[in-house]
Design a protein around this motif. Structure first.
Motif, PDB file in Angstrom:
ATOM      1  N   UNK A  90       0.762  -1.235   0.000  1.00  0.00           N
ATOM      2  CA  UNK A  90       0.000   0.000   0.000  1.00  0.00           C
ATOM      3  C   UNK A  90       0.793   1.285   0.000  1.00  0.00           C
ATOM      4  N   UNK A  91       2.107   1.207  -0.201  1.00  0.00           N
ATOM      5  CA  UNK A  91       2.903   2.435  -0.231  1.00  0.00           C
ATOM      6  C   UNK A  91       4.160   2.236  -1.064  1.00  0.00           C
ATOM      7  N   UNK A  92       4.799   3.353  -1.423  1.00  0.00           N
ATOM      8  CA  UNK A  92       6.037   3.303  -2.207  1.00  0.00           C
ATOM      9  C   UNK A  92       7.177   2.834  -1.318  1.00  0.00           C
ATOM     10  N   UNK A  93       7.850   1.785  -1.742  1.00  0.00           N
ATOM     11  CA  UNK A  93       8.933   1.215  -0.933  1.00  0.00           C
ATOM     12  C   UNK A  93      10.253   1.955  -1.113  1.00  0.00           C
ATOM     13  N   UNK A  94      10.299   2.876  -2.093  1.00  0.00           N
ATOM     14  CA  UNK A  94      11.531   3.667  -2.301  1.00  0.00           C
ATOM     15  C   UNK A  94      11.184   5.154  -2.303  1.00  0.00           C
ATOM     16  N   UNK A  95      10.241   5.554  -1.491  1.00  0.00           N
ATOM     17  CA  UNK A  95       9.685   6.903  -1.549  1.00  0.00           C
ATOM     18  C   UNK A  95      10.754   7.988  -1.504  1.00  0.00           C
ATOM     19  N   UNK A  96      11.722   7.858  -0.616  1.00  0.00           N
ATOM     20  CA  UNK A  96      12.749   8.898  -0.498  1.00  0.00           C
ATOM     21  C   UNK A  96      13.646   8.980  -1.733  1.00  0.00           C
ATOM     22  N   UNK A  97      13.664   7.906  -2.529  1.00  0.00           N
ATOM     23  CA  UNK A  97      14.470   7.880  -3.753  1.00  0.00           C
ATOM     24  C   UNK A  97      13.599   7.642  -4.986  1.00  0.00           C
ATOM     25  N   UNK A  98      12.340   7.981  -4.911  1.00  0.00           N
ATOM     26  CA  UNK A  98      11.416   7.734  -6.023  1.00  0.00           C
ATOM     27  C   UNK A  98      11.831   8.549  -7.252  1.00  0.00           C
ATOM     28  N   UNK A  99      11.460   8.081  -8.453  1.00  0.00           N
ATOM     29  CA  UNK A  99      11.846   8.766  -9.688  1.00  0.00           C
ATOM     30  C   UNK A  99      11.317  10.194  -9.757  1.00  0.00           C
ATOM     31  N   UNK A 100      12.026  11.028 -10.509  1.00  0.00           N
ATOM     32  CA  UNK A 100      11.582  12.406 -10.713  1.00  0.00           C
ATOM     33  C   UNK A 100      10.218  12.441 -11.393  1.00  0.00           C
ATOM     34  N   UNK A 101       9.955  11.487 -12.262  1.00  0.00           N
ATOM     35  CA  UNK A 101       8.648  11.404 -12.911  1.00  0.00           C
ATOM     36  C   UNK A 101       7.535  11.335 -11.876  1.00  0.00           C
ATOM     37  N   UNK A 102       7.756  10.569 -10.817  1.00  0.00           N
ATOM     38  CA  UNK A 102       6.757  10.442  -9.751  1.00  0.00           C
ATOM     39  C   UNK A 102       6.670  11.721  -8.919  1.00  0.00           C
ATOM     40  N   UNK A 103       7.808  12.345  -8.689  1.00  0.00           N
ATOM     41  CA  UNK A 103       7.834  13.568  -7.890  1.00  0.00           C
ATOM     42  C   UNK A 103       7.060  14.706  -8.554  1.00  0.00           C
ATOM     43  N   UNK A 104       7.123  14.768  -9.851  1.00  0.00           N
ATOM     44  CA  UNK A 104       6.487  15.881 -10.565  1.00  0.00           C
ATOM     45  C   UNK A 104       5.077  15.558 -11.051  1.00  0.00           C
ATOM     46  N   UNK A 105       4.624  14.320 -10.899  1.00  0.00           N
ATOM     47  CA  UNK A 105       3.309  13.929 -11.404  1.00  0.00           C
ATOM     48  C   UNK A 105       2.203  14.609 -10.604  1.00  0.00           C
ATOM     49  N   UNK A 106       1.228  15.154 -11.313  1.00  0.00           N
ATOM     50  CA  UNK A 106       0.125  15.883 -10.683  1.00  0.00           C
ATOM     51  C   UNK A 106      -1.121  15.682 -11.532  1.00  0.00           C
ATOM     52  N   UNK A 107      -2.034  14.840 -11.065  1.00  0.00           N
ATOM     53  CA  UNK A 107      -3.208  14.526 -11.887  1.00  0.00           C
ATOM     54  C   UNK A 107      -4.162  15.707 -12.013  1.00  0.00           C
ATOM     55  N   UNK A 108      -3.940  16.788 -11.255  1.00  0.00           N
ATOM     56  CA  UNK A 108      -4.764  17.993 -11.433  1.00  0.00           C
ATOM     57  C   UNK A 108      -4.567  18.600 -12.820  1.00  0.00           C
ATOM     58  N   UNK A 109      -3.474  18.235 -13.481  1.00  0.00           N
ATOM     59  CA  UNK A 109      -3.212  18.790 -14.809  1.00  0.00           C
ATOM     60  C   UNK A 109      -4.301  18.387 -15.804  1.00  0.00           C
ATOM     61  N   UNK A 110      -4.909  17.219 -15.598  1.00  0.00           N
ATOM     62  CA  UNK A 110      -6.008  16.803 -16.469  1.00  0.00           C
ATOM     63  C   UNK A 110      -7.235  17.680 -16.234  1.00  0.00           C
ATOM     64  N   UNK A 111      -7.542  17.931 -14.974  1.00  0.00           N
ATOM     65  CA  UNK A 111      -8.689  18.775 -14.648  1.00  0.00           C
ATOM     66  C   UNK A 111      -8.492  20.186 -15.175  1.00  0.00           C
ATOM     67  N   UNK A 112      -7.267  20.682 -15.102  1.00  0.00           N
ATOM     68  CA  UNK A 112      -6.976  22.051 -15.521  1.00  0.00           C
ATOM     69  C   UNK A 112      -7.061  22.227 -17.025  1.00  0.00           C
ATOM     70  N   UNK A 113      -6.590  21.250 -17.771  1.00  0.00           N
ATOM     71  CA  UNK A 113      -6.501  21.373 -19.233  1.00  0.00           C
ATOM     72  C   UNK A 113      -7.703  20.815 -19.973  1.00  0.00           C
ATOM     73  N   UNK A 114      -8.471  19.954 -19.325  1.00  0.00           N
ATOM     74  CA  UNK A 114      -9.572  19.299 -20.014  1.00  0.00           C
ATOM     75  C   UNK A 114      -9.146  18.075 -20.802  1.00  0.00           C
ATOM     76  N   UNK A 115      -7.869  17.693 -20.686  1.00  0.00           N
ATOM     77  CA  UNK A 115      -7.375  16.473 -21.331  1.00  0.00           C
ATOM     78  C   UNK A 115      -7.846  15.271 -20.516  1.00  0.00           C
ATOM     79  N   UNK A 116      -8.338  14.248 -21.180  1.00  0.00           N
ATOM     80  CA  UNK A 116      -8.855  13.060 -20.491  1.00  0.00           C
ATOM     81  C   UNK A 116      -7.727  12.081 -20.184  1.00  0.00           C
ATOM     82  N   UNK A 117      -7.626  11.672 -18.934  1.00  0.00           N
ATOM     83  CA  UNK A 117      -6.625  10.693 -18.533  1.00  0.00           C
ATOM     84  C   UNK A 117      -6.905   9.368 -19.225  1.00  0.00           C
ATOM     85  N   UNK A 118      -5.828   8.611 -19.528  1.00  0.00           N
ATOM     86  CA  UNK A 118      -5.997   7.350 -20.245  1.00  0.00           C
ATOM     87  C   UNK A 118      -6.101   6.158 -19.296  1.00  0.00           C
ATOM     88  N   UNK A 119      -6.458   6.406 -18.047  1.00  0.00           N
ATOM     89  CA  UNK A 119      -6.683   5.329 -17.097  1.00  0.00           C
ATOM     90  C   UNK A 119      -7.970   5.632 -16.345  1.00  0.00           C
TER      91      UNK A 119
END
Length: 206
Positions: A90-119
């Motif tokens: 139930x949690x990230x096992x490498x959270x302190x060293x997680x990828x930059x992709x994960x650090x910058x991910x923000x699903x609010x970007x879909x709500x802001x732009x109107x782009x539909x998430x593919x999941x």
């Protein structure tokens, strides 16, 4: 009534998102609560060669060369359940060293732009976000951002093949990066496309 979640003040979010997307070390401050949907969304995670601590924490057999990227860039896939293999109990096992992709991910970007998430699960989560608007200018910024995203989706024929992202998340990110180009309603579609391409060239050079 459907559950809603505050996404914050729109203009403040937009400035922060643009800064993070323009940085190699940015980290999104997303009010996720207990949500871990992105960790379970069958995503391929891009990891750059400079992320040595992250790469050291991930078993080599889980990484493979990232197509279209220079040598050293890798992707981490997902398991049979569609979960990130680093998502354990139930949690990230490498959270302190997680990828930059994960650090910058923000699903609010879909709500802001109107782009539909593919999941599907992420799309359902996105429906819960509600931005606040501190001014009419903030609402106009939102409208401009949505115009940018719609233009990028609907006018691929104005761009060289492969120059625009094909997946929703990077397409939404590009809209955030170039939305100011769409504030001038007098520009033709061809002029806007040329300006977007110029931004892409500058970004690639940086």
């Amino acid at each position: 009534m459907a559950k809603t979640q505050s996404a914050g003040e729109f203009s403040q979010w937009l400035r922060g998102a643009a800064a993070i997307l323009g940085s190699e070390k940015g980290e999104a401050d997303v009010p996720c609560g207990s949500c871990t949907t992105c960790c379970r969304a069958s995503m391929f995670i891009h990891i750059e060669p400079e992320e040595t601590q992250t790469i050291a924490r991930i078993p080599r057999k889980l990484l493979f060369a990232a197509p279209g990227f220079p040598t050293g860039h890798v992707l981490m896939g997902y398991n049979e359940q569609g979960h990130c293999p680093m998502f354990v109990e139930g949690k990230c096992s490498i959270y302190e060293d997680r990828p930059q992709t994960c650090r910058s991910y923000d699903c609010r970007i879909y709500a802001a732009t109107g782009v539909t998430a593919d999941h599907e699960e992420i799309a359902e989560r996105v429906k819960q976000w509600r931005f606040r608007y501190g001014s009419d200018e903030a609402r106009e910024e939102r409208a401009t951002l949505k115009r940018a995203a719609a233009f990028l989706r609907e006018n691929r024929d104005l761009f060289p093949y492969g120059s625009l992202p094909s997946n929703p998340a990077p397409l939404a990110a590009l809209a955030v990066q170039v939305y100011k180009l769409f504030a001038d309603a007098k520009r033709s579609d061809a002029e806007i496309a040329e300006a977007v391409l110029s931004e892409l060239v500058v970004a690639a050079e940086d």
